[in-house]
Every structure is written in C-alpha cells, then in structure tokens.
Design an enzyme around this catalytic site. Structure first.
Site, short mmCIF file in Angstrom:
data_model
loop_
_atom_site.label_atom_id
_atom_site.label_comp_id
_atom_site.label_asym_id
_atom_site.label_seq_id
_atom_site.Cartn_x
_atom_site.Cartn_y
_atom_site.Cartn_z
N TYR A 219 23.08 1.38 6.14
CA TYR A 219 21.56 1.48 6.75
C TYR A 219 21.16 0.05 7.48
O TYR A 219 21.03 -0.72 6.64
CB TYR A 219 20.68 2.08 5.57
CG TYR A 219 19.27 2.08 6.08
CD1 TYR A 219 18.82 3.01 6.90
CD2 TYR A 219 18.35 0.95 5.68
CE1 TYR A 219 17.44 2.96 7.20
CE2 TYR A 219 17.04 1.01 5.93
CZ TYR A 219 16.69 2.02 6.90
OH TYR A 219 15.43 2.14 7.53
N HIS B 1 7.45 -1.30 16.38
CA HIS B 1 6.69 -1.22 15.24
C HIS B 1 5.50 -2.32 15.34
O HIS B 1 4.72 -2.33 14.49
CB HIS B 1 7.65 -1.84 14.13
CG HIS B 1 8.62 -1.02 13.53
ND1 HIS B 1 9.68 -0.15 14.29
CD2 HIS B 1 8.77 -0.18 12.26
CE1 HIS B 1 10.14 0.75 13.56
NE2 HIS B 1 9.81 0.51 12.30
N ASN C 158 10.74 -5.93 7.24
CA ASN C 158 10.64 -5.43 6.06
C ASN C 158 10.15 -6.47 4.91
O ASN C 158 10.86 -7.75 5.14
CB ASN C 158 11.93 -4.81 5.41
CG ASN C 158 12.20 -3.22 5.68
OD1 ASN C 158 13.22 -2.69 5.05
ND2 ASN C 158 11.30 -2.68 6.46
N TYR D 196 -27.82 -10.59 -21.47
CA TYR D 196 -26.46 -10.71 -21.50
C TYR D 196 -25.91 -11.70 -20.30
O TYR D 196 -24.77 -12.24 -20.28
CB TYR D 196 -25.83 -9.33 -21.22
CG TYR D 196 -25.80 -8.19 -22.37
CD1 TYR D 196 -26.31 -8.81 -23.55
CD2 TYR D 196 -25.53 -7.11 -22.35
CE1 TYR D 196 -26.43 -8.10 -24.53
CE2 TYR D 196 -25.48 -6.19 -23.61
CZ TYR D 196 -25.97 -6.65 -24.66
OH TYR D 196 -26.06 -5.84 -25.73
N ARG E 115 -25.87 -14.98 -22.17
CA ARG E 115 -25.29 -15.05 -23.47
C ARG E 115 -23.55 -14.58 -23.36
O ARG E 115 -22.88 -14.89 -23.86
CB ARG E 115 -25.82 -14.00 -24.32
CG ARG E 115 -25.51 -14.17 -25.80
CD ARG E 115 -25.89 -13.15 -26.87
NE ARG E 115 -27.04 -12.35 -26.55
CZ ARG E 115 -27.23 -11.01 -26.92
NH1 ARG E 115 -26.35 -10.57 -27.93
NH2 ARG E 115 -28.30 -10.45 -26.48
N PHE F 251 10.69 -3.41 -0.86
CA PHE F 251 9.57 -3.67 0.15
C PHE F 251 8.42 -2.99 -0.30
O PHE F 251 7.23 -3.30 0.30
CB PHE F 251 10.09 -3.30 1.62
CG PHE F 251 10.59 -2.02 1.52
CD1 PHE F 251 9.87 -0.81 0.95
CD2 PHE F 251 11.77 -1.71 1.59
CE1 PHE F 251 10.31 0.54 1.00
CE2 PHE F 251 12.45 -0.38 1.91
CZ PHE F 251 11.67 0.77 1.66
N GLU G 151 9.10 7.96 3.96
CA GLU G 151 8.41 7.22 3.10
C GLU G 151 7.14 7.92 2.48
O GLU G 151 5.94 7.93 3.08
CB GLU G 151 7.75 5.92 4.13
CG GLU G 151 9.46 5.04 4.61
CD GLU G 151 9.11 4.31 5.67
OE1 GLU G 151 7.83 4.27 6.12
OE2 GLU G 151 9.81 3.90 6.27
#
Length: 526
Positions: free
Chosen positions: A58, A88, A200, A284, A287, A332, A417
């Site tokens: 791959y 991409h 990646n 608060y 404190r 990844f 994915e």
C-alpha cells in the site's frame, strides 16, 4: 537564521514544544546526524527494493485510500507521488500563521528522521532549507478532518518541493516558481512512497498543539499573578492558599497555584491591614483560584505529556520496518491529540471565565476603600463598567467554542476512512479561545491595577509592587473616563510579551523568593 551554537539532532534528540519553538524562532538549529542519515537511507533502500520486486504494498505501488487495490506500475510510481500532492491540495480559508506552518515542517522532519518512512535524504534536506531560510509555504487553515493525517494542509505545505504552491519569503507572499528564480533551486523528483510519507501524519494538529501548550502556559502563569493582585486590591484572604489545605486534596495544579499566589502575597502590608476583619469567606472567584486555575493547569499538563509522545513518534503510513514487514496501520489518526486539545480548550475558557468574574467583583464596590466601578467620581464617568462588557462577550464566545470537535466524525474517502478525529478543528479552536483569554486577562490586569491603587500608601509584597510600578509605566491610573481601548491594547501587549512574568521572575530571583514547587519542572514548556 541567527548564528547559534545550540543544535538539535532530528530523529535522535527528544523534541518538546519548547525546543520546537526555539528551532522555529532561530534560537536552535535542527540538524541531521550521520547515524540518522544512515537510518533514513536504509529505509529508502527498502522501498526501492519493494518497487523493484513488484510485490503490492500500500502507498508504494498501489493507489491511495479506496484505490488501495489498484496496482501501479513501476514506471508510474514516481508520477503517483507528484499527483498525490496536487490532488490532495484542496485546503480553503485564510492561511495559517507562518509560525505554525514552520512548526509543521519541523515536526515532520522529526517524524521522518526516525527512519521508518522511506523518505529520501534529499527531500529532508530541502525541507531543512525551507526551515533555515524562512521560506515558509502558504497553508490554508481549513480542509483537514484529522484522520488519514492532516492530508490537505500537509499537501499544501509540501507543494513547493515539486515547484508548486506559494511561500512567504522575505516578508512577501510569492509563487514557488519565483522562489526558485531568486534562489536557484529546482523542483524535486519525488521517489516512490515519498508523497504519501509527506502528507500522512498529524503535524497540522501537533503544530497547533505546540502553540496551545506555549500560549496557555503563558496565560496560566499570568492568571496566578493577576489573581494575586486582585486579591490585594479587594483585600481577600490568604488562608485559601495555605499548603495545609491543599495537602489534603493534593492535585498538582492546585498545590502549584496555591503556592505561587501565597508567595506573591508574602510580606504584604495590605494583607496585614485587614487580618482581624470580620469577613469569613471570599467569593469563589478569589477563594477558589487554586482549584480553578489548578484544574486548568492539570489539563495543560495532560496535553503537554501526550503532545511530547506525538512529537517523537512516527505518524505516517505505511510504516517500513524492513523489506519483509511493512505495516499499514492508523498511526496518522489524530484522536489522541484531538481529545486532549478539546480538554485544553475548555481549560483555557474556564481561565477566562473566572477572570471575568473577578473583574465583575472588582466593580461592585463591596470591598471597603474601593469605589464602585473603580472610580470615585461616577455618574458623569462610567468608570471601568464597560470593560467588563468586553470580557463578558469574550467569555461567552469562548463557551460557544468549547463544544468538543472530537465528538464529531463524518466519514470520508468513500467510507474507507469512516471515523475521523476532527483534531485539526479542535487545534484551531483552542487557539481562538486562548487569544480571547489573553484579552480577558489584559482587562483584569488593568482592573486589578486600578483596585490596587486604592490601597496606597500600604504596600504589597515586593513582587506585586514592582509589577504594579511596571504597569503604571504603560497605563496610568484612571480618575476619569478616557478611550479605554487604548489601555486594553497596552494590556494585551503586556500579556503577550510576558511583561509581568519577567518582572516576577527577576524580583523573585533577586530577593530569593521562590515561586517554585516540587512540580515546577513538570509545569514548564521546555
């Protein structure tokens, strides 16, 4: 790049947020040692052997994502690498800050230099050239889902390697073609697997996390100091900061915060002045500073610890162990940082939330000697009233940004994915919240200094007195209305420049007053 004797050996030395920032700022130079070079070249040779033998692996000689079953010929494997960077590069939106883009390159070199990615040494050397010469690629801010790595932003980041995209160089945005004409560089011819190794990974998420760790640390340190100054101005009690209390509930952040605040109040005439008053408890927001600031500090520490694991990991895919073992896994996937960034985002928001409450408290006029709205002649003057409108708006905006990005997932890549982290969105969002907190703290700094003024001629502890003097060199006491946005801008500048932290450190060192605890090293960025 400034000349420096400080060197960091990629792939060998342990990278932290602080060191990454030092490299990005030119204070430390990143280098590749000979032993690391050999590991990188060995991994590259494994990939070349796989391509030569033709067995399908791959990302080396197959398509990507849902095209993983498509075999790519030996002749086309190089074309595939150039194509993947182009296809991409689909990011949109405003470019990220160039410092974050530079951090992305630094973090990517660290990951690739581990020697499990099949990258060529010439490619790493070109990335180092970009880092050392501040030729920073222009990277759009939107488009990553934070799962198959930060695909879109990393693709834009490395387009210049093949002669495409744009860079920021010598304070100008220019095309890579123009950069090459100016510098004499030429496009690289990427080898099989290199394109995938480059795009990646989690470096977009991690670079944002580096900034979150640094900037949130700055806010936490200053929030303690500003909170202590507000306690002085409103004559709150020091007892909630006693170690005897926090040893019974020993969260690291709580103990650290309580010690810092108590140390800042040490020797204060203001605190001594009301030691026998009949007030039993403070609200608060005063404190519970140790509990609230401390919880945010614990969240910061959690992110820092996880981030350092990520910065020293291999996050691309597939991983090249040896010629007989390549692993297509999911390193990844951004989930480990995505969840921690959402936690840090909430931690930052709460720091701003309690700061806004202290500002409101200072305006009420319920503390003896401090006038309502922090100004004596009100009516014709509105005093500091409207400054709290701004902090309320910022605190509310932050609450809206606290929905966890990691709680969402939209499948991509035709279902290949099918679970994604959205950590890229979480990182961007956390920084937005922190930038708002810086503004809130700046306004609290101004209001605390104003309240502090009404305690004169009593003196505070030496650290807070020196800090107050420094503030007054930037912003004067307000006895009537003026354009307060000018003051706010100066306050923001002081927060970003760490002005009050530097004063506190200088004075504590000179006077041998310790603001440190047994956990101090853990709570440092470096």
């Amino acid at each position: 790049m400034s000349d420096t004797s400080h060197h960091f050996s990629y792939g060998e030395h342990y990278l932290t947020s602080g060191i990454a920032i030092q490299i990005a700022q030119g204070e430390t130079k990143g280098v590749i040692s000979e032993s690391t070079r050999e590991k990188i070249q060995g991994s590259r040779q494994v990939v070349d052997n796989i391509v030569e033998k033709g067995h399908p692996v791959y990302g080396i000689n197959t398509g990507f994502g849902p095209l993983c079953t498509t075999k790519i010929s030996k002749e086309a494997t190089k074309v595939l690498q150039s194509n993947i960077l182009q296809s991409h590069s689909v990011g949109v939106g405003d470019p990220i800050d160039s410092q974050i883009a530079k951090l992305m390159m630094i973090l990517k070199v660290q990951s690739l230099s581990k020697g499990y990615s099949g990258i060529a040494i010439k490619t790493i050397e070109r990335i180092l050239w970009h880092i050392d010469n501040n030729a920073i690629p222009v990277v759009p801010s939107q488009g990553s889902v934070g799962a198959s790595g930060d695909l879109a932003p990393l693709s834009h980041l490395f387009l210049p390697l093949i002669g495409l995209g744009k860079v920021e160089y010598q304070q100008k945005i220019i095309t890579t073609k123009d950069l090459f004409e100016l510098t004499g560089l030429a496009p690289l011819d990427l080898e099989p697997k290199e394109g995938l190794a480059l795009i990646n990974g989690t470096q977009f998420i991690a670079a944002h996390a580096v900034q979150v760790v640094a900037k949130l640390h700055n806010c936490l340190s200053q929030a303690d100091i500003i909170g202590a100054m507000m306690i002085e101005g409103l004559q709150g009690s020091v007892k909630p900061f006693y170690k005897e209390l926090h040893q019974l509930r020993p969260f690291k952040g709580n103990i650290h915060t309580a010690h810092r605040v108590k140390s800042l109040l040490k020797g204060s005439e203001i605190m001594e002045d009301h030691i026998d008053c009949d007030r039993v408890q403070d609200p608060y927001s005063l404190r519970c500073i140790p509990q609230v600031h401390g919880a945010s500090r614990n969240a910061w520490l959690h992110l820092k610890e996880l981030l350092e694991v990520e910065l020293n990991s291999v996050t691309d895919n597939p991983i090249i162990i040896d010629e007989n073992l390549t692993i297509s896994g999911g390193s990844f996937h951004g989930q480990p940082l995505a969840m921690a960034l959402d936690y840090a985002c909430l931690a930052a928001s709460e720091l701003g939330n309690i700061s806004d409450r202290r500002i409101y408290l200072a305006l009420e006029g319920n503390s003896p000697g401090v006038p309502k709205l922090l100004m004596e002649d009100t009516g014709i003057n509105s005093g500091y009233m409207i400054l709290q409108y701004t902090t309320a708006a910022l605190a509310s905006e932050n609450k809206g940004l606290c929905f966890p990005s990691s709680a969402d997932s939209i499948p991509t890549s035709l279902g290949q994915e099918d679970h994604v982290s959205m950590g890229s969105i979480g990182g961007r969002k956390a920084l937005r919240v922190i930038h708002n907190v810086e503004k809130i703290l700046a306004i609290e700094l101004l209001t605390a200094a104003q309240a502090f003024e009404f305690r004169k001629p009593l003196k505070s502890g030496i650290i807070l007195d020196e800090i107050h003097k420094k503030i007054r060199t930037k912003v004067s006491f307000a006895d009537k209305d003026r354009v307060f946005s000018d003051d706010i801008e100066k306050g923001i500048e002081m927060i970003k420049n760490k002005t009050i932290i530097n004063i506190a450190n200088q004075v504590s060192k000179k006077e041998k007053l310790s603001l440190e605890t047994e956990f101090s090293d853990e709570f440092e960025v470096y």
